[in-house]
Scaffold this active site. Sequence first.
Site, PDB file in Angstrom:
ATOM      1  N   SER A 141       0.975  -1.207  -0.024  1.00  0.00           N
ATOM      2  CA  SER A 141      -0.046   0.188   0.114  1.00  0.00           C
ATOM      3  C   SER A 141       0.728   1.215  -0.121  1.00  0.00           C
ATOM      4  O   SER A 141       2.048   1.208   0.331  1.00  0.00           O
ATOM      5  CB  SER A 141      -0.668  -0.001   1.286  1.00  0.00           C
ATOM      6  OG  SER A 141      -1.356   1.196   1.531  1.00  0.00           O
ATOM      7  N   TYR A 154      -2.368  -1.920  10.186  1.00  0.00           N
ATOM      8  CA  TYR A 154      -2.411  -1.942   8.662  1.00  0.00           C
ATOM      9  C   TYR A 154      -1.247  -1.422   8.110  1.00  0.00           C
ATOM     10  O   TYR A 154      -0.659  -2.352   7.461  1.00  0.00           O
ATOM     11  CB  TYR A 154      -3.786  -0.950   8.234  1.00  0.00           C
ATOM     12  CG  TYR A 154      -3.999  -1.120   6.753  1.00  0.00           C
ATOM     13  CD1 TYR A 154      -4.542  -2.308   6.189  1.00  0.00           C
ATOM     14  CD2 TYR A 154      -3.375  -0.401   5.739  1.00  0.00           C
ATOM     15  CE1 TYR A 154      -4.960  -2.206   4.687  1.00  0.00           C
ATOM     16  CE2 TYR A 154      -3.541  -0.362   4.384  1.00  0.00           C
ATOM     17  CZ  TYR A 154      -4.272  -1.350   3.867  1.00  0.00           C
ATOM     18  OH  TYR A 154      -4.519  -1.446   2.436  1.00  0.00           O
TER      19      TYR A 154
END
Length: 251
Positions: A141, A154
């Site tokens: 990401s 995350y």
Amino acid sequence: MKLFDLTGRVAIVTGGNGGIGLGMASGLLNAGASVVIAGRNKEKSAKAVALLGERARAIEVDVADEKSVRSLVDQTISAFGRVDILINNAGIAIRKQPEVYTLDEWRQVIDTNLTSAFLCSQSVYPHMVKVGGGKIINIGSILSIFGAPFAVPYGATKGGLVQMSRSFATAWAKDNIQINTILPGWIDTDLTETARVQIEGLNDRVLARTPAKRWGSPNDFAGIAVFLSSAASDFVTGTAIPIDGGYSISG
Ligand code: NDP
């Protein structure tokens, strides 16, 4: 063999039944591969397979569960006889301020996003060695690079995936297995539908910072998936490639 031709190759795409995973799965199919759509939700997977056509097959898996992952790979070998490509795409986000996560929530994110990729990679390894090499693509990401107040577990998984990929890449280069990470920017999927609600002003912030002036779409991932799965990338390993319309190079 043509540079981008995947005819005869077999791929597993975790979370391939929707969003970015589905975009990558369709790219691989177009390039000639057979694709295992590996998700939890049977109905979603059946719909994806119907859309993708006869070289796609759904196999149910919980990527956070070791037994389930080993069974996914066994079932792939029974169905197709080989595995050449693994895309570790399945992922979840629990968005909260750091001080209020429970340990269970932390573990859920770590197990689903990071430990899963370790387990899947380890499980396909002997099969890739058997066919003389393979390709593993991990989905990081832009939060592999940046921090965000709502993304402590995350971000830890997405940063961890980049470093884990580099270690795998150094270990398995001798086996002709290339391992790379893709870093998506802000992409329109189920995952970010909730983010638009949970993070105030997100849409405006994304559009203001993205030079391409749009959110990404799952189809934006078809090409990079084919490149990193094909002979065209045989000397590319351990890299982390942003696919973000310029978000990460914009000041
Ligand atoms: P989606 O929610 O559409 O896709 C996530 C997929 O993961 C689903 O298909 C889901 O399948 C699967 N999944 C989740 N948990 C499990 C599990 N335990 N076992 C098996 N499958 C599981 O979101 P995206 O397409 O956006 O996300 C795909 C990846 O891209 C994720 O890793 C995400 O972190 C990453 N990413 C996304 C960005 C974005 O802006 N959208 C930005 C950066 C990274 P099922 O429903 O069947 O469980």
